[in-house]
Design an enzyme around this catalytic site. Structure first.
Site, short mmCIF file in Angstrom:
data_model
loop_
_atom_site.label_atom_id
_atom_site.label_comp_id
_atom_site.label_asym_id
_atom_site.label_seq_id
_atom_site.Cartn_x
_atom_site.Cartn_y
_atom_site.Cartn_z
N ARG A 1 0.82 -1.23 0.00
CA ARG A 1 0.00 0.00 0.00
C ARG A 1 0.84 1.26 0.00
O ARG A 1 0.38 2.31 -0.46
CB ARG A 1 -1.01 -0.05 1.16
CG ARG A 1 -2.13 -1.06 0.90
CD ARG A 1 -2.96 -1.29 2.15
NE ARG A 1 -2.23 -1.93 3.21
CZ ARG A 1 -2.04 -3.24 3.34
NH1 ARG A 1 -2.57 -4.07 2.45
NH2 ARG A 1 -1.34 -3.73 4.33
N GLU B 1 3.68 -7.43 13.42
CA GLU B 1 2.69 -7.80 14.43
C GLU B 1 2.24 -9.24 14.20
O GLU B 1 1.89 -9.95 15.14
CB GLU B 1 1.50 -6.83 14.32
CG GLU B 1 0.56 -6.84 15.49
CD GLU B 1 -0.67 -5.97 15.25
OE1 GLU B 1 -0.79 -5.33 14.18
OE2 GLU B 1 -1.54 -5.96 16.14
O1 PRP Z 1 4.91 -1.33 11.59
P1 PRP Z 1 4.86 -2.78 11.21
O2 PRP Z 1 4.54 -3.67 12.38
O3 PRP Z 1 6.10 -3.20 10.51
O4 PRP Z 1 3.63 -2.98 10.24
C1 PRP Z 1 3.28 -2.11 9.20
C2 PRP Z 1 3.22 -2.83 7.89
O5 PRP Z 1 2.24 -3.87 7.92
C3 PRP Z 1 1.41 -3.78 6.78
O6 PRP Z 1 1.93 -4.42 5.67
P2 PRP Z 1 2.13 -6.00 5.55
O7 PRP Z 1 3.50 -6.36 5.98
O8 PRP Z 1 0.99 -6.70 6.22
O9 PRP Z 1 2.16 -6.27 3.99
P3 PRP Z 1 1.18 -6.04 2.79
O10 PRP Z 1 1.38 -4.59 2.40
O11 PRP Z 1 1.71 -6.96 1.76
O12 PRP Z 1 -0.21 -6.32 3.23
C4 PRP Z 1 1.37 -2.29 6.50
O13 PRP Z 1 0.98 -2.02 5.16
C5 PRP Z 1 2.78 -1.86 6.79
O14 PRP Z 1 3.64 -2.01 5.67
N1 ADE Z 2 -3.18 -4.05 12.83
C1 ADE Z 2 -2.70 -3.73 11.63
N2 ADE Z 2 -3.51 -3.21 10.69
C2 ADE Z 2 -3.03 -2.88 9.47
N3 ADE Z 2 -1.75 -3.06 9.13
C3 ADE Z 2 -0.92 -3.56 10.04
N4 ADE Z 2 0.40 -3.83 9.99
C4 ADE Z 2 0.75 -4.36 11.15
N5 ADE Z 2 -0.28 -4.44 11.99
C5 ADE Z 2 -1.35 -3.93 11.30
#
Ligand code: PRP
Ligand code: ADE
Length: 191
Positions: A79, A116
């Site tokens: 995103r 997370e």
């Molecule tokens: O601060 P953090 O704990 O590192 O989490 C934040 C990240 O988690 C989510 O992406 P995700 O890794 O789920 O990947 P995606 O964009 O492929 O859904 C979000 O878009 C951030 O990039």
């Molecule tokens: N709770 C949450 N919602 C959306 N993005 C995340 N990336 C890590 N934790 C998340």
């Protein structure tokens, strides 16, 4: 329908744009329990991106927060790409993709980190940026901060100067700012 009708009007001042962005996030961000795993409350910002006024508001507010301070915008897959592309276009700067491991075709730097809900690795091309390029790093959500910490480290390995991190939504309970100590972090909304 004229061009003016299709494009939402741009709020004229930066503080108005910031307030508009915050309101849009509060109104449109979806809370999804137990995704992607039990116990996680996932904050889904895709409804913010799909609403024309809201998307413009968050893009403008991110650009405003670092106006004049960057030469390129980096977005984290997936995103963060949407935000970086829009801010790069709006500000006339280039876009850098920080990708999940295994996607980039030329020599890369790689960093692994905890989320997370699991673990992941990010990569960046070693040779896409002139040394000293001032880069604004963008993503949708700041949770534990592992993602942005890894992305910032990669940009610095590639010779960039990270001027700050911008996110649409910060999840304060997960204390991501602690993982980004020493970096300027700007969140449009914090919950
Ligand atoms: O601060 P953090 O704990 O590192 O989490 C934040 C990240 O988690 C989510 O992406 P995700 O890794 O789920 O990947 P995606 O964009 O492929 O859904 C979000 O878009 C951030 O990039
Ligand atoms: N709770 C949450 N919602 C959306 N993005 C995340 N990336 C890590 N934790 C998340």
């Amino acid at each position: 329908m004229s061009e003016t009708d299709r494009l939402p009007a741009r709020t004229p001042d930066a503080s108005g744009r910031a307030a508009h962005a915050r309101d849009a996030v509060d109104r449109l961000c979806a809370r999804v329990p137990d995704f992607p795993s039990p116990g996680i409350m996932f904050r889904d910002l895709t409804p913010v991106f799909s609403d024309a006024q809201a998307f413009r508001a968050v893009v403008d507010a991110l650009a405003d927060a670092f106006a004049g301070q960057f030469d390129a915008v980096a977005g984290v897959e997936a995103r963060g790409f949407l935000l970086a592309a829009a801010v790069g276009y709006a500000t006339g700067t280039g876009v850098v993709t920080v990708r999940k491991a295994g996607k980039l075709p030329r020599a890369v730097y790689r960093e692994s980190y905890d989320l997370e809900y699991g673990q992941a690795s990010l990569e960046i091309h070693q040779a896409d940026l002139p040394a000293g390029t001032r880069v604004l790093l963008l993503d949708d959500v700041l949770a534990t901060g592992g993602t942005l910490a890894a992305a910032g480290a990669l940009l610095e390995q590639a010779g960039a100067v990270v001027v700050g991190c911008g996110v649409v939504l910060e999840l304060a309970d997960l204390t991501g700012r602690a993982a980004l100590a020493g970096r300027r972090v700007h969140a449009l909304e914090t919950v």
